[in-house]
Scaffold this motif. Structure first.
Motif, mmCIF file in Angstrom:
data_model
loop_
_atom_site.group_PDB
_atom_site.id
_atom_site.type_symbol
_atom_site.label_atom_id
_atom_site.label_comp_id
_atom_site.label_asym_id
_atom_site.label_seq_id
_atom_site.Cartn_x
_atom_site.Cartn_y
_atom_site.Cartn_z
ATOM 1 N N ASP A 44 0.753 -1.219 0.038
ATOM 2 C CA ASP A 44 0.026 -0.098 0.049
ATOM 3 C C ASP A 44 0.905 1.276 -0.027
ATOM 4 O OD1 ASP A 44 -3.051 -0.895 0.295
ATOM 5 O OD2 ASP A 44 -1.560 -2.188 1.466
ATOM 6 N N CYS A 45 2.213 1.152 0.762
ATOM 7 C CA CYS A 45 2.802 2.504 0.854
ATOM 8 C C CYS A 45 4.275 1.746 0.659
ATOM 9 C CB CYS A 45 2.981 2.962 2.074
ATOM 10 S SG CYS A 45 1.356 3.635 2.705
ATOM 11 N N ALA A 46 5.336 2.638 0.050
ATOM 12 C CA ALA A 46 6.627 2.346 0.200
ATOM 13 C C ALA A 46 6.898 2.471 1.493
ATOM 14 C CB ALA A 46 7.387 3.312 -0.717
ATOM 15 N N VAL A 47 7.820 2.053 2.051
ATOM 16 C CA VAL A 47 8.485 1.974 3.604
ATOM 17 C C VAL A 47 9.920 2.361 3.322
ATOM 18 C CG1 VAL A 47 8.802 1.057 5.822
ATOM 19 C CG2 VAL A 47 6.819 0.026 4.041
ATOM 20 N N VAL A 48 10.350 3.368 4.133
ATOM 21 C CA VAL A 48 11.687 3.874 3.950
ATOM 22 C C VAL A 48 12.284 4.303 5.184
ATOM 23 C CG1 VAL A 48 11.518 4.990 1.418
ATOM 24 C CG2 VAL A 48 11.000 6.371 3.421
ATOM 25 N N ARG A 49 13.636 4.349 5.427
ATOM 26 C CA ARG A 49 14.208 4.571 6.529
ATOM 27 C C ARG A 49 14.477 5.959 6.565
ATOM 28 N NH1 ARG A 49 15.804 1.106 10.712
ATOM 29 N NH2 ARG A 49 16.077 -0.577 9.167
ATOM 30 N N VAL A 50 14.375 6.875 7.489
ATOM 31 C CA VAL A 50 15.055 8.061 7.552
ATOM 32 C C VAL A 50 15.409 8.422 8.923
ATOM 33 C CG1 VAL A 50 14.155 10.576 7.268
ATOM 34 C CG2 VAL A 50 12.997 9.035 5.811
ATOM 35 N N GLY A 51 16.606 8.177 8.922
ATOM 36 C CA GLY A 51 17.451 8.408 10.369
ATOM 37 C C GLY A 51 16.790 7.191 11.156
#
Lengths: 338, 338
Positions: free
Chosen positions: A44-51
């Protein structure tokens, strides 16, 4: 098609010859990934790491004549629904929406007052989910209105639920009142005054709080929002999890709002629930040993319907309803009917 | 209009009556903000706090017949340019692009091969800036192609440069070879074989590395990307900084690529530089005591032209060229010419 949702958006000449999923695979192979991308296209969404945070991102387009018709809805609700549909992708992962951007292509004939109403709908849908509009683009459209909405949310405590993860034996549970949106569309098409279901169609509410609550439940193993009808959306969970799913018509709760309308229109409630689209309810897989307890807790907490409508199984290939195989039934975004 | 860029996208009946900026103000007043939003609409990107990081986000639409014409460009370059234009907003803040999402509305007649070329252009433009495509939506378009691109970047070491911050006396410096994109458009319109400038028009490269380098320079006080012609874009810096800006035609460097073409077309190089659009070069305000040193360092580092083209002043109201006031000259996105 929505790469993050695999909606069956394509019924068109040259693309339909290749096939939607073959085409998605072809283009996805073009895109490299990076270590910060925990999950790229396909959910459903992209999942990304930000810090130290985990972010959920999705984009969702609404096109006049394809996704909506202005004579059946207000500008306010066009804006509201475009944003609500996009935010529902965050709900489907159990995330908290934070930021919204809207890109709107506008025919030259559009009035300022109508546009302001549309943006008011955008702002209110974002606010209703505790998100803020941080930017956008507005440009001329050579034909109808088109609204593209990008949503950015956060996985609280870094927890999120994917489509994959359902296990054989898990119950398939739905919440809310699916089928109402399609019923609302039928009411509009047939000129029937049925405000409750028309509101469900034109002014859906993403299940953010419910999604967050479910994401904290240790026995919920996979989740999706019901945008294309449960038959198709449950099929996405099953496919991502490498198993099948079987549903039964008898499990479908009788929604009193739908009953009279279905009799008037000679429609079946299970059909609306299984194949209706744009409900933006949630469907999830849950450990069968904990499903009853979860359903009871959910009903008590939210005062909303919730019930098991089927089960996942490694003995089933694809999706079955009452034992019969289902071929991608669901809302067809290429039928210019809304 | 782009809220994050204030492009003059509106020349249309009812909206032009109200006026673009009045309309932006009207709709922006609808949107609340939050503590995590460091800068909302009004700059090249929105700036938001995500945990310990600072993120830059922008969305940018390209519409067939408004922003591009398919008979003058390849599908590969349509995809490339849409993404490059969006990524240029990250360059304008001195950020590092990370993630790209594309929403594409497609006419039913589009061929799979053309679409694959378009997505290849999308992927390559992202890769060229070390960003990855993490998702998107593809839907049917009732008329032409439309591509909406959302870009997410990071402010490295939490440093970024806004449009505001220029001080009276600061030099206005530009980098690269502005004017070439408009020259390329003129070459296409006049059927002149001038591959270098046509490439500048169809296949621009965002100045990411240069923007990052400039953002680390302590004397660069404000920056923008040149998407609408320097007259208009420098005006945005000036307006955001509460001062004016004056430029001189004599300062414009003679770009040998433009010289022959301008003579053939009876165009003036300064005109192309001041009012041409879609160059995606960078323009910035720099402390006058450090401008020469910065320009020399920049040229040495990047082997690219860079020169002062004017100065900011609290004695100037708006924008002047050779002392004459300029009224919003620049690329008009409502002229369906590209």
């Amino acid at each position: 098609m929505n790469w993050n949702r695999n909606r069956t958006d394509f019924r068109m000449g040259s693309i339909s010859e290749t096939g939607e999923f073959a085409f998605i695979n072809r283009i996805q192979a073009l895109f490299p990934t990076s270590a910060d991308v925990l999950h790229g296209p396909g959910d459903d969404c992209a999942v990304v790491r930000v810090g130290d945070r985990i972010q959920l991102v999705s984009t969702d387009a609404s096109v006049e004549g394809v996704h909506f018709r202005r004579n059946w809805t207000t500008h306010y609700d066009i804006g509201w629904k475009a944003v609500a549909a996009a935010l529902s992708d965050i709900a489907a992962m159990g995330g908290q929406p934070q930021f919204v951007l809207t890109s709107i292509a506008i025919p030259t004939s559009e009035s300022i007052d109508d546009l302001e109403s549309l943006y008011k709908g955008v702002a209110d849908a974002a606010s209703a989910c505790e998100a803020v509009v941080i930017g956008g683009d507005t440009t001329q459209s050579p034909s109808g209105l088109m609204i593209d909405v990008t949503v950015i949310g956060e996985a609280l405590n870094n927890g999120f639920i994917l489509r994959k993860g359902a296990q054989s034996g898990d119950m398939l549970v739905i919440i809310g009142t699916p089928g109402r949106s399609r019923a609302g569309l039928l009411a509009l098409q047939n000129n029937i005054d049925s405000p409750e279901v028309i509101r469900a169609h034109n002014h859906p509410t993403p299940r953010i709080t419910e999604g967050l609550w479910l994401s904290e439940h240790p026995h919920v193993r996979a989740m999706i929002d019901v945008s294309d009808g449960i038959a198709q959306d449950a099929g996405h969970i099953a496919k991502a999890s490498g198993i099948g799913v079987g549903m039964t018509s008898a499990s479908v709760a009788i929604d009193p709002e739908l009953l009279t309308l279905c009799m008037e229109l000679d429609e079946s409630i299970p059909d609306l629930v299984f194949t209706g689209g744009e409900d933006y309810e949630l469907a999830f897989a849950v450990d069968p040993d904990h499903s009853l307890e979860l359903i009871e807790n959910f009903r008590r907490t939210f005062n909303l319907p919730s019930y098991a409508i089927g089960a996942f199984s490694d003995k089933i290939d694809g999706v079955t309803i009452d034992g019969n195989p289902v071929e991608h039934r669901g809302y067809d975004h290429f039928r210019p009917s809304t």
